[in-house]
Design a protein around this motif. Structure first.
Motif, PDB file in Angstrom:
ATOM      1  N   SER A 145       0.825  -1.210   0.000  1.00 22.03           N
ATOM      2  CA  SER A 145       0.000   0.000   0.000  1.00 22.03           C
ATOM      3  C   SER A 145       0.859   1.260   0.000  1.00 22.03           C
ATOM      4  CB  SER A 145      -0.927   0.004   1.219  1.00 22.03           C
ATOM      5  OG  SER A 145      -0.162  -0.035   2.425  1.00 22.03           O
ATOM      6  N   SER A 146       2.072   1.132   0.553  1.00 21.42           N
ATOM      7  CA  SER A 146       2.988   2.276   0.596  1.00 21.42           C
ATOM      8  C   SER A 146       4.399   1.791   0.915  1.00 21.42           C
ATOM      9  CB  SER A 146       2.552   3.291   1.659  1.00 21.42           C
ATOM     10  OG  SER A 146       2.628   2.711   2.947  1.00 21.42           O
ATOM     11  N   VAL A 147       5.388   2.646   0.636  1.00 24.19           N
ATOM     12  CA  VAL A 147       6.775   2.386   1.032  1.00 24.19           C
ATOM     13  C   VAL A 147       7.314   3.649   1.684  1.00 24.19           C
ATOM     14  CG1 VAL A 147       7.225   0.658  -0.775  1.00 24.19           C
ATOM     15  CG2 VAL A 147       7.654   3.076  -1.245  1.00 24.19           C
ATOM     16  N   GLU A 148       8.213   3.464   2.633  1.00 22.58           N
ATOM     17  CA  GLU A 148       8.753   4.605   3.375  1.00 22.58           C
ATOM     18  C   GLU A 148       9.996   5.204   2.726  1.00 22.58           C
ATOM     19  OE1 GLU A 148       9.176   3.869   7.576  1.00 22.58           O
ATOM     20  OE2 GLU A 148       7.596   2.353   7.530  1.00 22.58           O
ATOM     21  N   GLY A 149      10.501   4.537   1.744  1.00 27.81           N
ATOM     22  CA  GLY A 149      11.678   5.051   1.049  1.00 27.81           C
ATOM     23  C   GLY A 149      12.079   4.093  -0.055  1.00 27.81           C
ATOM     24  N   THR A 150      12.809   4.605  -1.033  1.00 32.76           N
ATOM     25  CA  THR A 150      13.194   3.799  -2.190  1.00 32.76           C
ATOM     26  C   THR A 150      14.709   3.852  -2.374  1.00 32.76           C
ATOM     27  OG1 THR A 150      11.110   4.422  -3.255  1.00 32.76           O
ATOM     28  CG2 THR A 150      12.779   3.385  -4.637  1.00 32.76           C
ATOM     29  N   LEU A 151      15.315   2.689  -2.485  1.00 34.31           N
ATOM     30  CA  LEU A 151      16.757   2.601  -2.694  1.00 34.31           C
ATOM     31  C   LEU A 151      17.031   2.400  -4.175  1.00 34.31           C
ATOM     32  CD1 LEU A 151      19.563   2.534  -1.435  1.00 34.31           C
ATOM     33  CD2 LEU A 151      19.272   0.071  -1.050  1.00 34.31           C
ATOM     34  N   CYS A 152      17.792   3.316  -4.750  1.00 32.81           N
ATOM     35  CA  CYS A 152      18.040   3.306  -6.199  1.00 32.81           C
ATOM     36  C   CYS A 152      19.525   3.123  -6.490  1.00 32.81           C
ATOM     37  CB  CYS A 152      17.554   4.607  -6.834  1.00 32.81           C
ATOM     38  SG  CYS A 152      15.833   5.017  -6.479  1.00 32.81           S
ATOM     39  N   LYS A 153      19.787   2.633  -7.694  1.00 33.76           N
ATOM     40  CA  LYS A 153      21.164   2.359  -8.108  1.00 33.76           C
ATOM     41  C   LYS A 153      21.334   2.739  -9.572  1.00 33.76           C
ATOM     42  CE  LYS A 153      24.260  -1.643  -8.826  1.00 33.76           C
ATOM     43  NZ  LYS A 153      24.387  -3.109  -8.590  1.00 33.76           N
ATOM     44  N   ALA A 154      22.433   3.412  -9.870  1.00 31.64           N
ATOM     45  CA  ALA A 154      22.763   3.782 -11.250  1.00 31.64           C
ATOM     46  C   ALA A 154      24.174   3.298 -11.551  1.00 31.64           C
ATOM     47  CB  ALA A 154      22.669   5.293 -11.452  1.00 31.64           C
ATOM     48  N   VAL A 155      24.313   2.531 -12.602  1.00 36.80           N
ATOM     49  CA  VAL A 155      25.632   2.030 -13.002  1.00 36.80           C
ATOM     50  C   VAL A 155      26.381   3.122 -13.743  1.00 36.80           C
ATOM     51  CG1 VAL A 155      26.866   0.293 -14.351  1.00 36.80           C
ATOM     52  CG2 VAL A 155      24.774  -0.330 -13.131  1.00 36.80           C
ATOM     53  N   ILE A 156      27.629   3.342 -13.375  1.00 39.22           N
ATOM     54  CA  ILE A 156      28.455   4.346 -14.045  1.00 39.22           C
ATOM     55  C   ILE A 156      28.744   3.876 -15.467  1.00 39.22           C
ATOM     56  CG2 ILE A 156      30.666   5.555 -14.021  1.00 39.22           C
ATOM     57  CD1 ILE A 156      30.711   5.093 -10.989  1.00 39.22           C
ATOM     58  N   PRO A 157      28.475   4.705 -16.462  1.00 36.20           N
ATOM     59  CA  PRO A 157      28.769   4.305 -17.846  1.00 36.20           C
ATOM     60  C   PRO A 157      30.228   3.914 -18.004  1.00 36.20           C
ATOM     61  CG  PRO A 157      27.470   6.313 -17.802  1.00 36.20           C
ATOM     62  CD  PRO A 157      27.870   6.036 -16.378  1.00 36.20           C
ATOM     63  N   TYR A 158      30.477   2.922 -18.852  1.00 39.94           N
ATOM     64  CA  TYR A 158      31.835   2.400 -19.012  1.00 39.94           C
ATOM     65  C   TYR A 158      32.822   3.486 -19.404  1.00 39.94           C
ATOM     66  CZ  TYR A 158      35.865   0.145 -21.064  1.00 39.94           C
ATOM     67  OH  TYR A 158      37.146  -0.207 -21.379  1.00 39.94           O
ATOM     68  N   GLN A 159      32.451   4.296 -20.386  1.00 41.91           N
ATOM     69  CA  GLN A 159      33.383   5.318 -20.871  1.00 41.91           C
ATOM     70  C   GLN A 159      33.741   6.296 -19.762  1.00 41.91           C
ATOM     71  OE1 GLN A 159      31.938   7.687 -24.091  1.00 41.91           O
ATOM     72  NE2 GLN A 159      33.953   8.489 -24.616  1.00 41.91           N
ATOM     73  N   LYS A 160      32.737   6.729 -19.018  1.00 39.95           N
ATOM     74  CA  LYS A 160      32.984   7.697 -17.944  1.00 39.95           C
ATOM     75  C   LYS A 160      33.819   7.074 -16.842  1.00 39.95           C
ATOM     76  CE  LYS A 160      30.528  11.120 -15.198  1.00 39.95           C
ATOM     77  NZ  LYS A 160      29.213  11.659 -14.833  1.00 39.95           N
ATOM     78  N   LYS A 161      33.510   5.827 -16.496  1.00 38.27           N
ATOM     79  CA  LYS A 161      34.262   5.129 -15.452  1.00 38.27           C
ATOM     80  C   LYS A 161      35.713   4.936 -15.880  1.00 38.27           C
ATOM     81  CE  LYS A 161      34.457   0.711 -12.987  1.00 38.27           C
ATOM     82  NZ  LYS A 161      35.723   0.244 -13.569  1.00 38.27           N
ATOM     83  N   TYR A 162      35.907   4.533 -17.131  1.00 32.62           N
ATOM     84  CA  TYR A 162      37.254   4.281 -17.624  1.00 32.62           C
ATOM     85  C   TYR A 162      38.102   5.546 -17.591  1.00 32.62           C
ATOM     86  CZ  TYR A 162      41.022   3.114 -20.815  1.00 32.62           C
ATOM     87  OH  TYR A 162      42.249   2.933 -21.386  1.00 32.62           O
ATOM     88  N   LEU A 163      37.521   6.638 -18.072  1.00 35.02           N
ATOM     89  CA  LEU A 163      38.259   7.896 -18.077  1.00 35.02           C
ATOM     90  C   LEU A 163      38.542   8.383 -16.665  1.00 35.02           C
ATOM     91  CD1 LEU A 163      36.455   9.767 -20.986  1.00 35.02           C
ATOM     92  CD2 LEU A 163      38.740   8.778 -21.015  1.00 35.02           C
ATOM     93  N   SER A 164      37.583   8.201 -15.784  1.00 37.41           N
ATOM     94  CA  SER A 164      37.765   8.669 -14.418  1.00 37.41           C
ATOM     95  C   SER A 164      38.845   7.874 -13.710  1.00 37.41           C
ATOM     96  CB  SER A 164      36.445   8.545 -13.644  1.00 37.41           C
ATOM     97  OG  SER A 164      36.636   8.913 -12.303  1.00 37.41           O
ATOM     98  N   ASP A 165      38.823   6.555 -13.870  1.00 35.39           N
ATOM     99  CA  ASP A 165      39.806   5.711 -13.198  1.00 35.39           C
ATOM    100  C   ASP A 165      41.211   5.953 -13.714  1.00 35.39           C
ATOM    101  OD1 ASP A 165      37.804   4.630 -11.717  1.00 35.39           O
ATOM    102  OD2 ASP A 165      37.629   2.773 -12.872  1.00 35.39           O
ATOM    103  N   ASN A 166      41.327   6.450 -14.939  1.00 36.35           N
ATOM    104  CA  ASN A 166      42.650   6.598 -15.544  1.00 36.35           C
ATOM    105  C   ASN A 166      43.013   8.046 -15.847  1.00 36.35           C
ATOM    106  OD1 ASN A 166      43.520   3.627 -16.322  1.00 36.35           O
ATOM    107  ND2 ASN A 166      41.337   3.797 -16.749  1.00 36.35           N
ATOM    108  N   HIS A 167      42.294   9.000 -15.222  1.00 36.23           N
ATOM    109  CA  HIS A 167      42.558  10.395 -15.580  1.00 36.23           C
ATOM    110  C   HIS A 167      43.956  10.839 -15.165  1.00 36.23           C
ATOM    111  CE1 HIS A 167      41.323  11.089 -11.367  1.00 36.23           C
ATOM    112  NE2 HIS A 167      42.029  12.185 -11.457  1.00 36.23           N
ATOM    113  N   ILE A 168      44.514  10.244 -14.113  1.00 39.58           N
ATOM    114  CA  ILE A 168      45.880  10.597 -13.709  1.00 39.58           C
ATOM    115  C   ILE A 168      46.871  10.135 -14.770  1.00 39.58           C
ATOM    116  CG2 ILE A 168      47.679  10.222 -11.982  1.00 39.58           C
ATOM    117  CD1 ILE A 168      45.525   9.975  -9.886  1.00 39.58           C
ATOM    118  N   LEU A 169      46.676   8.893 -15.244  1.00 36.12           N
ATOM    119  CA  LEU A 169      47.558   8.366 -16.282  1.00 36.12           C
ATOM    120  C   LEU A 169      47.424   9.178 -17.558  1.00 36.12           C
ATOM    121  CD1 LEU A 169      49.501   6.249 -17.353  1.00 36.12           C
ATOM    122  CD2 LEU A 169      47.535   4.779 -17.860  1.00 36.12           C
ATOM    123  N   ILE A 170      46.197   9.520 -17.911  1.00 34.18           N
ATOM    124  CA  ILE A 170      45.963  10.307 -19.122  1.00 34.18           C
ATOM    125  C   ILE A 170      46.654  11.666 -19.014  1.00 34.18           C
ATOM    126  CG2 ILE A 170      44.208  11.507 -20.488  1.00 34.18           C
ATOM    127  CD1 ILE A 170      42.304   9.219 -19.820  1.00 34.18           C
TER     128      ILE A 170
END
Length: 231
Positions: A145-170
């Motif tokens: 009938s109702s919920v007190e809150g909703t837990l959501c999840k968003a996967v980081i896009p591959y391209q953005k994740k890859y660039l972020s993880d390697n921005h120091i190397l780049i």
């Protein structure tokens, strides 16, 4: 190449790494591994499970899916420390009567489960809940009938994740490449300058000179004197 040109060359290239520093949509999200999480602390009336999903999809995410023990523990600890939610959190899972199996709404693979023992359960129209006290999952009816809150999840896009993880190397590669090009340009300019000076010296050195030395001049003078005597 002027020294002042070096920072100008770096700015557009380093901007790529700087722009990818923030992986999650905003500071209200929490990042873990390759995903971002948010708990929408808003009670809503529910006519179907899609009403809960819409809370997440409106934020560019989906209801929570869990794929390993580490993620399950992270969600449990974060809910206890930073988010104020109910004792049981609705997971983004449903029972598919066609395949007779549980599936995640976000269509990710079912690679991990943490069910608590429940006997004599009816699986039709069944959802799953994360128990805050134990960290285990339990099955329950999707007709809420109702919920007190909703837990959501968003996967980081591959391209953005890859660039972020390697921005120091780049950044390091960009700086190194720029320095190499700068040094190479200076060497080429130096060799060109040196070649120009060498051509000037060669032209100056090639000016016409007398074909005779001092002895040659003396002989010519004696011959001229001898010729005058006989005239």
């Amino acid at each position: 190449m002027p020294r002042a040109a070096l920072p100008v060359l770096l700015l557009p290239l380093l901007g790529l790494a700087v722009a990818t520093a923030a992986d999650c949509p905003s500071s209200t999200w929490i990042q873990f591994q390759d995903s971002c999480y948010i708990f929408l602390q808003e009670a809503i009336k529910v006519e179907s499970i899609e009403d809960v999903r819409n809370q997440c999809t409106d934020h560019g995410a989906d209801m929570i899916s869990i794929h390993n023990e580490e993620e399950n523990t992270f969600i449990l600890n974060t809910l206890k420390k930073q988010w104020k939610g109910p004792d049981d959190i609705l997971l983004g899972m449903f029972y598919d009567t066609d395949d007779e199996s549980f599936k995640w709404f976000d269509k990710s693979n079912m690679t991990f489960v943490k069910w608590t023992d429940q006997d004599g359960e009816t699986l039709v129209d069944t959802c799953a809940f994360l128990q805050m006290k134990t960290g285990e999952w339990k099955k329950g009816n999707c007709e809420l009938s109702s919920v007190e809150g909703t837990l959501c999840k968003a996967v980081i896009p591959y391209q953005k994740k890859y660039l972020s993880d390697n921005h120091i190397l780049i950044s390091a590669l960009v700086i190194a490449s720029t320095l190499i090009l700068t040094v190479l340009g200076a060497v080429i300019w130096f060799l060109h300058k040196r070649g120009a000076d060498s051509d000037f010296t060669t032209v100056f050195s090639a000016a016409p000179q007398s074909p005779c030395d001092d002895n040659c001049v003396l002989v010519v003078a004696e011959e001229n004197e001898y010729a005058v005597q006989f005239d």
